[in-house]
Design an enzyme around this catalytic site. Sequence first.
Site, PDB file in Angstrom:
ATOM      1  N   MET A 221     -11.661  -5.053   6.064  1.00  0.00           N
ATOM      2  CA  MET A 221     -10.773  -4.142   6.796  1.00  0.00           C
ATOM      3  C   MET A 221     -10.508  -4.727   8.186  1.00  0.00           C
ATOM      4  SD  MET A 221     -10.051  -1.360   4.949  1.00  0.00           S
ATOM      5  CE  MET A 221      -9.121  -0.671   6.302  1.00  0.00           C
TER       6      MET A 221
ATOM      7  N   GLY B 104      -2.711   4.290   8.084  1.00  0.00           N
ATOM      8  CA  GLY B 104      -1.835   3.125   8.112  1.00  0.00           C
ATOM      9  C   GLY B 104      -1.205   2.977   9.487  1.00  0.00           C
TER      10      GLY B 104
ATOM     11  N   MET C 228      -8.770   8.661  -0.143  1.00  0.00           N
ATOM     12  CA  MET C 228      -9.587   9.100   1.001  1.00  0.00           C
ATOM     13  C   MET C 228     -10.100  10.511   0.755  1.00  0.00           C
ATOM     14  SD  MET C 228      -7.066   7.892   4.038  1.00  0.00           S
ATOM     15  CE  MET C 228      -6.345   6.251   4.074  1.00  0.00           C
TER      16      MET C 228
ATOM     17  N   HIS D 250      -1.527  -1.450  -4.035  1.00  0.00           N
ATOM     18  CA  HIS D 250      -2.741  -0.990  -3.355  1.00  0.00           C
ATOM     19  C   HIS D 250      -2.678   0.526  -3.218  1.00  0.00           C
ATOM     20  CE1 HIS D 250      -6.238  -1.683  -0.706  1.00  0.00           C
ATOM     21  NE2 HIS D 250      -5.745  -0.726   0.073  1.00  0.00           N
TER      22      HIS D 250
ATOM     23  N   ASP E  43      -4.731   3.809  -1.813  1.00  0.00           N
ATOM     24  CA  ASP E  43      -5.801   4.248  -0.913  1.00  0.00           C
ATOM     25  C   ASP E  43      -6.235   5.666  -1.245  1.00  0.00           C
ATOM     26  OD1 ASP E  43      -6.116   2.023   1.005  1.00  0.00           O
ATOM     27  OD2 ASP E  43      -4.021   2.443   1.461  1.00  0.00           O
TER      28      ASP E  43
ATOM     29  N   GLY F  49       1.114  -2.037   4.097  1.00  0.00           N
ATOM     30  CA  GLY F  49       1.679  -0.694   3.988  1.00  0.00           C
ATOM     31  C   GLY F  49       2.989  -0.606   4.743  1.00  0.00           C
TER      32      GLY F  49
ATOM     33  N   MET G 237     -12.041   5.081  -0.221  1.00  0.00           N
ATOM     34  CA  MET G 237     -12.669   5.397   1.067  1.00  0.00           C
ATOM     35  C   MET G 237     -13.322   6.770   0.904  1.00  0.00           C
ATOM     36  SD  MET G 237      -9.619   3.852   3.396  1.00  0.00           S
ATOM     37  CE  MET G 237      -8.537   3.874   1.974  1.00  0.00           C
TER      38      MET G 237
ATOM     39  N   HIS H  70      -8.489   1.402  -3.634  1.00  0.00           N
ATOM     40  CA  HIS H  70      -9.403   1.282  -2.493  1.00  0.00           C
ATOM     41  C   HIS H  70     -10.012   2.655  -2.214  1.00  0.00           C
ATOM     42  CE1 HIS H  70      -9.614   0.355   2.162  1.00  0.00           C
ATOM     43  NE2 HIS H  70     -10.811   0.507   1.631  1.00  0.00           N
TER      44      HIS H  70
ATOM     45  N   SER I 292       0.842  -1.200   0.000  1.00  0.00           N
ATOM     46  CA  SER I 292       0.000   0.000   0.000  1.00  0.00           C
ATOM     47  C   SER I 292       0.872   1.244   0.000  1.00  0.00           C
ATOM     48  CB  SER I 292      -0.903   0.007   1.233  1.00  0.00           C
ATOM     49  OG  SER I 292      -1.476   1.290   1.391  1.00  0.00           O
TER      50      SER I 292
ATOM     51  N   ASP J  94      -6.930  -5.930   4.749  1.00  0.00           N
ATOM     52  CA  ASP J  94      -6.260  -4.624   4.722  1.00  0.00           C
ATOM     53  C   ASP J  94      -6.196  -4.039   6.129  1.00  0.00           C
ATOM     54  OD1 ASP J  94      -5.247  -2.141   4.055  1.00  0.00           O
ATOM     55  OD2 ASP J  94      -7.017  -1.492   2.921  1.00  0.00           O
TER      56      ASP J  94
END
Length: 222
Positions: free
Chosen positions: A138, A145, A36, A32, A34, A198, A67, A65, A7, A176
């Site tokens: 999750m 992280g 957000m 991966h 992320d 991560g 979020m 991913h 990640s 994750d």
Amino acid sequence: MIKIAPSILAADFAKLGSEVDQVAAAGADWLHIDVMDGKFVPNISLGFPVIKCLRKRTDLFFDVHLMVEAPRRFAARFCDEGADMLTVHVEADEPQYLIEALRTIHSRGKLAGLAIKPSTPGGIVLPFLEYLDMVLVMTVEPGFGGQSLRQETLAKMRGVRALIDQYKPGCELEVDGGVDIHTAPLVVDSGASVLVAGSAVFGRTDRAAAMDELRMAAAVKA
Ligand code: DX5
Ligand code: ZN
């Protein structure tokens, strides 16, 4: 074969390109990413321009991913910017809008995932399974992280694995949050097929050694 997905949230963003090159050279299966929005989670990470630039740099499989609240607003654009798998959160919208997002992802020729937070029951994925290529469980509260894996999520993961085996064999089960050499055997034993990592990868200077150790730990019987 277990997949390892480093990640980039834990990478040094000032040299993101070379960070990604390192994990690609070290044999990462997926990357991966992320995303957000500061609303669905209390943090903001990265968005379209970063994914677009990374897409030009590497052929790695991009596991994005989201979020993000109401992810249907952005599903098509993330696919077009370079996502290979796009995962939305079940808590982020009404079921009919989530299905709309999952259909959009498939209509762009990409794979679709559904993520659940630690406190969300695993059975919630059942009506979505027909639209899914992956379920993401999750194991920490999304947003940051470096947290420790919440052991109580393991039983839920086993339940999700049982649902997948019964109703959607071949669907990936990604874990994750807090995955490291100590927790990898536990999550694999609980049914995970893709391990996001991560801190366990980017927190180490030798990324190749970190990946090798994770792979070995994932092969150990819990
Ligand atoms: C957290 C993110 C994770 C995060 C995992 O909300 O979804 O992907 O990067 O980090 P570690 O592996 O350090 O727990
Ligand atoms: Zn993630």
